[in-house]
Write an enzyme that holds these catalytic residues in place. Structure first.
Site, PDB file in Angstrom:
ATOM      1  N   ASP A  13      58.006  -9.402  -6.635  1.00 57.32           N
ATOM      2  CA  ASP A  13      58.904  -9.892  -5.589  1.00 57.32           C
ATOM      3  C   ASP A  13      59.425  -8.782  -4.685  1.00 57.32           C
ATOM      4  OD1 ASP A  13      58.610 -12.435  -6.739  1.00 57.32           O
ATOM      5  OD2 ASP A  13      60.215 -12.012  -8.157  1.00 57.32           O
ATOM      6  N   GLU A  14      58.612  -7.781  -4.469  1.00 57.04           N
ATOM      7  CA  GLU A  14      59.017  -6.641  -3.637  1.00 57.04           C
ATOM      8  C   GLU A  14      58.916  -6.958  -2.147  1.00 57.04           C
ATOM      9  OE1 GLU A  14      56.564  -6.551  -5.878  1.00 57.04           O
ATOM     10  OE2 GLU A  14      56.936  -4.983  -7.360  1.00 57.04           O
ATOM     11  N   LYS A  16      55.618  -8.324  -1.002  1.00 55.29           N
ATOM     12  CA  LYS A  16      54.187  -8.120  -0.747  1.00 55.29           C
ATOM     13  C   LYS A  16      53.671  -9.091   0.310  1.00 55.29           C
ATOM     14  CE  LYS A  16      53.489  -8.874  -5.137  1.00 55.29           C
ATOM     15  NZ  LYS A  16      54.862  -8.836  -5.655  1.00 55.29           N
ATOM     16  N   GLY A  40      54.840 -15.914  -6.003  1.00 59.14           N
ATOM     17  CA  GLY A  40      55.484 -16.613  -4.887  1.00 59.14           C
ATOM     18  C   GLY A  40      55.672 -15.591  -3.788  1.00 59.14           C
ATOM     19  N   HIS A  41      54.904 -15.702  -2.718  1.00 56.02           N
ATOM     20  CA  HIS A  41      54.937 -14.715  -1.643  1.00 56.02           C
ATOM     21  C   HIS A  41      55.519 -15.363  -0.378  1.00 56.02           C
ATOM     22  CE1 HIS A  41      51.534 -12.194  -3.679  1.00 56.02           C
ATOM     23  NE2 HIS A  41      52.587 -12.387  -4.447  1.00 56.02           N
ATOM     24  N   THR A  42      56.538 -14.725   0.161  1.00 54.26           N
ATOM     25  CA  THR A  42      57.267 -15.323   1.281  1.00 54.26           C
ATOM     26  C   THR A  42      56.960 -14.612   2.591  1.00 54.26           C
ATOM     27  OG1 THR A  42      59.043 -15.583  -0.327  1.00 54.26           O
ATOM     28  CG2 THR A  42      59.579 -16.085   1.967  1.00 54.26           C
ATOM     29  N   GLN A 248      52.215 -10.243  -8.531  1.00 58.92           N
ATOM     30  CA  GLN A 248      52.984  -9.572  -9.597  1.00 58.92           C
ATOM     31  C   GLN A 248      53.124  -8.082  -9.227  1.00 58.92           C
ATOM     32  OE1 GLN A 248      50.192 -11.815 -10.960  1.00 58.92           O
ATOM     33  NE2 GLN A 248      51.793 -13.200 -10.319  1.00 58.92           N
ATOM     34  N   THR A 323      61.025 -17.081  -6.245  1.00 54.72           N
ATOM     35  CA  THR A 323      60.321 -17.936  -5.279  1.00 54.72           C
ATOM     36  C   THR A 323      59.588 -19.054  -6.005  1.00 54.72           C
ATOM     37  OG1 THR A 323      59.963 -15.885  -4.056  1.00 54.72           O
ATOM     38  CG2 THR A 323      58.715 -17.796  -3.326  1.00 54.72           C
ATOM     39  N   LEU A 356      66.046  -2.714   2.581  1.00 54.87           N
ATOM     40  CA  LEU A 356      67.010  -1.626   2.759  1.00 54.87           C
ATOM     41  C   LEU A 356      68.341  -2.191   3.254  1.00 54.87           C
ATOM     42  CD1 LEU A 356      67.232   1.488   2.643  1.00 54.87           C
ATOM     43  CD2 LEU A 356      66.459   1.554   5.022  1.00 54.87           C
ATOM     44  N   ASP A 357      68.256  -3.249   4.062  1.00 55.52           N
ATOM     45  CA  ASP A 357      69.467  -3.890   4.630  1.00 55.52           C
ATOM     46  C   ASP A 357      70.430  -4.370   3.539  1.00 55.52           C
ATOM     47  OD1 ASP A 357      67.066  -5.643   4.337  1.00 55.52           O
ATOM     48  OD2 ASP A 357      68.513  -7.244   4.668  1.00 55.52           O
ATOM     49  N   VAL A 439      64.105  -4.349   6.942  1.00 57.50           N
ATOM     50  CA  VAL A 439      65.547  -4.485   7.197  1.00 57.50           C
ATOM     51  C   VAL A 439      65.958  -5.958   7.327  1.00 57.50           C
ATOM     52  CG1 VAL A 439      65.878  -2.184   8.173  1.00 57.50           C
ATOM     53  CG2 VAL A 439      65.142  -4.054   9.672  1.00 57.50           C
ATOM     54  N   GLY A 440      65.107  -6.845   6.864  1.00 57.14           N
ATOM     55  CA  GLY A 440      65.408  -8.279   6.905  1.00 57.14           C
ATOM     56  C   GLY A 440      64.151  -9.038   6.569  1.00 57.14           C
TER      57      GLY A 440
HETATM   58  P1  GDP Z   1      56.549 -11.024  -3.053  1.00 59.89           P
HETATM   59  O1  GDP Z   1      56.348 -11.863  -4.250  1.00 59.89           O
HETATM   60  O2  GDP Z   1      56.366  -9.560  -3.339  1.00 59.89           O
HETATM   61  O3  GDP Z   1      55.756 -11.449  -1.855  1.00 59.89           O
HETATM   62  O4  GDP Z   1      58.100 -11.190  -2.655  1.00 59.89           O
HETATM   63  P2  GDP Z   1      58.927 -12.582  -2.615  1.00 59.89           P
HETATM   64  O5  GDP Z   1      58.529 -13.347  -1.418  1.00 59.89           O
HETATM   65  O6  GDP Z   1      58.877 -13.272  -3.932  1.00 59.89           O
HETATM   66  O7  GDP Z   1      60.419 -12.029  -2.507  1.00 59.89           O
HETATM   67  C1  GDP Z   1      60.811 -11.205  -1.456  1.00 59.89           C
HETATM   68  C2  GDP Z   1      61.996 -11.893  -0.737  1.00 59.89           C
HETATM   69  O8  GDP Z   1      62.636 -10.952   0.078  1.00 59.89           O
HETATM   70  C3  GDP Z   1      61.543 -13.002   0.189  1.00 59.89           C
HETATM   71  O9  GDP Z   1      62.538 -13.987   0.244  1.00 59.89           O
HETATM   72  C4  GDP Z   1      61.410 -12.304   1.538  1.00 59.89           C
HETATM   73  O10 GDP Z   1      61.603 -13.185   2.637  1.00 59.89           O
HETATM   74  C5  GDP Z   1      62.531 -11.319   1.448  1.00 59.89           C
HETATM   75  N1  GDP Z   1      62.342 -10.061   2.170  1.00 59.89           N
HETATM   76  C6  GDP Z   1      61.192  -9.347   2.345  1.00 59.89           C
HETATM   77  N2  GDP Z   1      61.451  -8.181   2.972  1.00 59.89           N
HETATM   78  C7  GDP Z   1      62.782  -8.159   3.190  1.00 59.89           C
HETATM   79  C8  GDP Z   1      63.678  -7.202   3.773  1.00 59.89           C
HETATM   80  O11 GDP Z   1      63.286  -6.120   4.203  1.00 59.89           O
HETATM   81  N3  GDP Z   1      65.017  -7.535   3.797  1.00 59.89           N
HETATM   82  C9  GDP Z   1      65.483  -8.713   3.298  1.00 59.89           C
HETATM   83  N4  GDP Z   1      66.800  -8.957   3.361  1.00 59.89           N
HETATM   84  N5  GDP Z   1      64.676  -9.634   2.756  1.00 59.89           N
HETATM   85  C10 GDP Z   1      63.346  -9.355   2.682  1.00 59.89           C
HETATM   86  P1  IMO Z   2      55.023 -12.174  -7.372  1.00 58.61           P
HETATM   87  O1  IMO Z   2      53.553 -12.094  -6.986  1.00 58.61           O
HETATM   88  C1  IMO Z   2      58.026 -11.635 -10.455  1.00 58.61           C
HETATM   89  C2  IMO Z   2      56.783 -12.513 -14.567  1.00 58.61           C
HETATM   90  C3  IMO Z   2      57.439 -13.694 -15.256  1.00 58.61           C
HETATM   91  C4  IMO Z   2      57.429 -13.219 -16.693  1.00 58.61           C
HETATM   92  C5  IMO Z   2      56.085 -12.482 -16.791  1.00 58.61           C
HETATM   93  C6  IMO Z   2      54.961 -13.295 -17.391  1.00 58.61           C
HETATM   94  O2  IMO Z   2      55.758 -13.204  -6.612  1.00 58.61           O
HETATM   95  O3  IMO Z   2      55.625 -10.812  -7.305  1.00 58.61           O
HETATM   96  P2  IMO Z   2      53.482 -15.280 -16.418  1.00 58.61           P
HETATM   97  O4  IMO Z   2      53.868 -16.650 -15.917  1.00 58.61           O
HETATM   98  O5  IMO Z   2      52.785 -14.442 -15.417  1.00 58.61           O
HETATM   99  O6  IMO Z   2      52.748 -15.326 -17.729  1.00 58.61           O
HETATM  100  O7  IMO Z   2      54.892 -14.572 -16.757  1.00 58.61           O
HETATM  101  O8  IMO Z   2      55.765 -12.098 -15.454  1.00 58.61           O
HETATM  102  N1  IMO Z   2      56.155 -12.816 -13.270  1.00 58.61           N
HETATM  103  C7  IMO Z   2      56.656 -12.470 -12.088  1.00 58.61           C
HETATM  104  N2  IMO Z   2      57.826 -11.872 -11.773  1.00 58.61           N
HETATM  105  N3  IMO Z   2      57.140 -11.945  -9.485  1.00 58.61           N
HETATM  106  C8  IMO Z   2      55.953 -12.509  -9.787  1.00 58.61           C
HETATM  107  O9  IMO Z   2      54.978 -12.705  -8.891  1.00 58.61           O
HETATM  108  C9  IMO Z   2      55.684 -12.834 -11.136  1.00 58.61           C
HETATM  109  N4  IMO Z   2      54.648 -13.424 -11.772  1.00 58.61           N
HETATM  110  C10 IMO Z   2      54.944 -13.405 -13.082  1.00 58.61           C
HETATM  111  O10 IMO Z   2      58.755 -13.899 -14.771  1.00 58.61           O
HETATM  112  O11 IMO Z   2      58.446 -12.275 -16.898  1.00 58.61           O
HETATM  113 MG    MG Z   3      57.379 -13.310  -5.392  1.00 57.69          MG
END
Ligand code: GDP
Ligand code: IMO
Ligand code: MG
Length: 456
Positions: A13-14, A16, A40-42, A248, A323, A356-357, A439-440
């Site tokens: 959830d960084e 990506k 879950g990629h947003t 992940q 997500t 960073l925000d 930053v958002g």
């Molecule tokens: P992913 O799984 O690595 O694609 O990340 P997720 O989508 O699960 O979670 C990242 C969340 O942070 C999402 O809700 C994005 O819209 C949000 N996001 C991404 N970059 C930034 C940022 O620079 N600032 C803020 N405030 N939100 C961000």
């Molecule tokens: P994205 O791509 C954050 C975590 C689960 C659990 C562990 C194993 O959005 O960054 P699983 O269902 O894969 O067998 O669960 O991995 N996990 C994640 N945590 N972001 C994800 O994907 C994840 N996908 C799995 O919470 O700890």
């Molecule tokens: Mg995610």
């Protein structure tokens, strides 16, 4: 030239999805290479939010090829739901390609994932209960069912029969556990548990019904099924840019993460070769994505975790709710010991620091620079021994915080000196240049770092 891998540098959830969408502007193809709908990629474009679980984050460019590689485990119901959702929003999915060799998540995988977690009780991993682990296990056992099997009903039936047979015992135990599961279903168990509490006999476990249902998915997916490895080669050999989108993250890697609190695939950059069908020398760049702080969903060690108002600030300002499952994410300080490990393991060429925000208003900022073991030893590198990691205490450096709202910053010079110093400290400590800061959530809410804007 070039192949670029985008990889999570922490526990997922960084951001990506956002980084992939940004870099995809200059790519011809985008490939997911592992994981499933645990991801879950947003992406936020013009205020409109898209959440993808299986569909690559390049799909919003209709002229680019978006591929689901052989290394992905695919729940066809979820994928078709995503395709339908995109069509409703008038997004063209004509260029979506799905590897014929990708493995399918079957209803029994989802049931077994939930049952396994319930059985582990307090020791549970906190999986997303999407059937990821059991599906990869069947793949390794050579009992998996692949996308190409959907296209021949006879083969499909035979393979389901072979896969179901050894699970009968576990599935019988499951029905005994039903009462217990019903209790559990309330707390975020969602789909997996909902299915488990259904009354027996569950039609979803009936061989005939399952075969019919999945053959139906095959008909719908057929126009998208392809030899995605070959498509990658054509693009790379033609001199085009291909992005390999990881799901992940490094510390959830099955081999190199905090086992057993990991996912069941390899999210690190090297796995792009296996999961997409390319060679190591096809990869020219590896872009790591890390948050300016750290989060984790599910159980497992997290040395810099916070249980105070600073952690609360990160949770609320960062909207740190999963997500995929909606669970609260655990929050903590940036951990340079873990980040250095991720940088080396993936041999990152660039780093993106998102969110960073979210740090605005926290003063001072703290960054873990080393750990200390229970016995007092200084640990500069990420310990391979889980017992040591579990008890390791981080040692922090303090840096001045900033109050300015960063969400309108668009260039390095817009950032306050403290924010720039924070980024410099991370880049120095991680040993890799930071090329982009978020930053958002919006795709325009980024600051390119250094002279060159973009890279590809
Ligand atoms: P992913 O799984 O690595 O694609 O990340 P997720 O989508 O699960 O979670 C990242 C969340 O942070 C999402 O809700 C994005 O819209 C949000 N996001 C991404 N970059 C930034 C940022 O620079 N600032 C803020 N405030 N939100 C961000
Ligand atoms: P994205 O791509 C954050 C975590 C689960 C659990 C562990 C194993 O959005 O960054 P699983 O269902 O894969 O067998 O669960 O991995 N996990 C994640 N945590 N972001 C994800 O994907 C994840 N996908 C799995 O919470 O700890
Ligand atoms: Mg995610």
């Amino acid at each position: 030239m070039p192949g670029v891998v985008i990889v999570g540098a922490q526990w997922g959830d960084e951001g990506k999805g956002k980084v992939t969408d940004l870099l995809a502007e200059n790519a011809n193809a985008i490939v997911r290479f592992q994981g499933g709908n645990n991801a879950g990629h947003t992406i936020v474009r013009d205020g409109e939010e898209f959440k993808f679980h299986l569909i690559p984050s390049g799909i919003l460019y209709p002229d680019k090829i978006s591929m689901i590689g052989n290394g992905v485990v695919l729940d066809p119901r979820i994928l078709l739901g995503e395709i339908d959702g995109l069509k409703r929003r008038r997004v063209d999915v004509g260029n979506l390609r799905i590897s014929a060799n990708a493995h399918l998540i079957m209803p029994y995988h989802v049931l077994l994932d939930t049952a396994g977690e319930v059985k582990l009780g307090k020791l549970s991993i906190g999986t997303t209960r999407r059937g990821i682990g059991p599906c990869y296990a069947d793949k390794a056992l050579r009992l998996g069912i692949r996308v190409q099997d959907l296209l021949d009903v006879k083969i499909l039936r035979k393979k389901i029969m072979a896969a179901l047979e050894p699970k009968q015992q576990a599935l019988r135990e499951l029905s005994v556990q039903r009462r217990k599961l019903r209790k559990e279903a309330g707390e975020g168990a969602r789909e997996g548990a909902d299915q488990t509490v259904a009354e027996a006999p569950d039609p979803r476990l009936d061989l005939h019904a399952m075969t019919e249902e999945f053959a139906g998915y095959g008909h719908r997916l057929e126009p998208h099924i392809a030899d995605t490895a070959r498509l990658c080669w054509d693009e790379l050999d033609g001199g085009h840019t291909v992005l390999f989108e990881g799901a992940q993250a490094t510390l959830l890697d099955l081999d190199h993460g905090t086992y057993p609190f990991v996912t069941s695939s390899n999210p690190i950059a090297g796995a792009a070769c296996v999961g997409a069908g390319i060679g190591p020398t096809d990869i020219d760049e590896v872009w790591g994505v890390a948050k300016a702080y750290a989060t984790r969903v599910g159980a497992g060690p997290f040395p810099t975790e916070l249980h105070d108002e600073v952690g609360r600030h990160m949770l609320e300002r960062g909207h740190e709710y999963g997500t995929t499952t909606g669970r609260e994410r655990r929050c903590g300080w940036m951990d340079l010991v873990a980040l250095r490990y991720a940088v080396r393991l993936n041999r990152m060429s660039a780093l993106t620091i998102t969110k960073l925000d979210v740090l605005s208003g926290i003063d001072p900022l703290r960054v873990a620079v080393r750990y200390r073991s229970r016995e007092g030893a200084v640990l500069d590198s990420f310990p391979y021994h889980q017992s040591i990691l579990h008890s390791a205490e981080p040692e922090y450096e303090e840096l001045p915080g900033f109050d300015l709202d960063l969400t309108d910053c668009r260039s390095e010079s817009d950032l306050p000196a403290e924010a720039r110093a924070y980024l410099d400290f991370i880049a120095e400590g991680a040993g890799v240049p930071i090329r982009l800061a978020g930053v958002g959530p919006g795709r325009e809410q980024v600051v390119w770092i250094g002279e060159e804007r973009g890279v590809l």
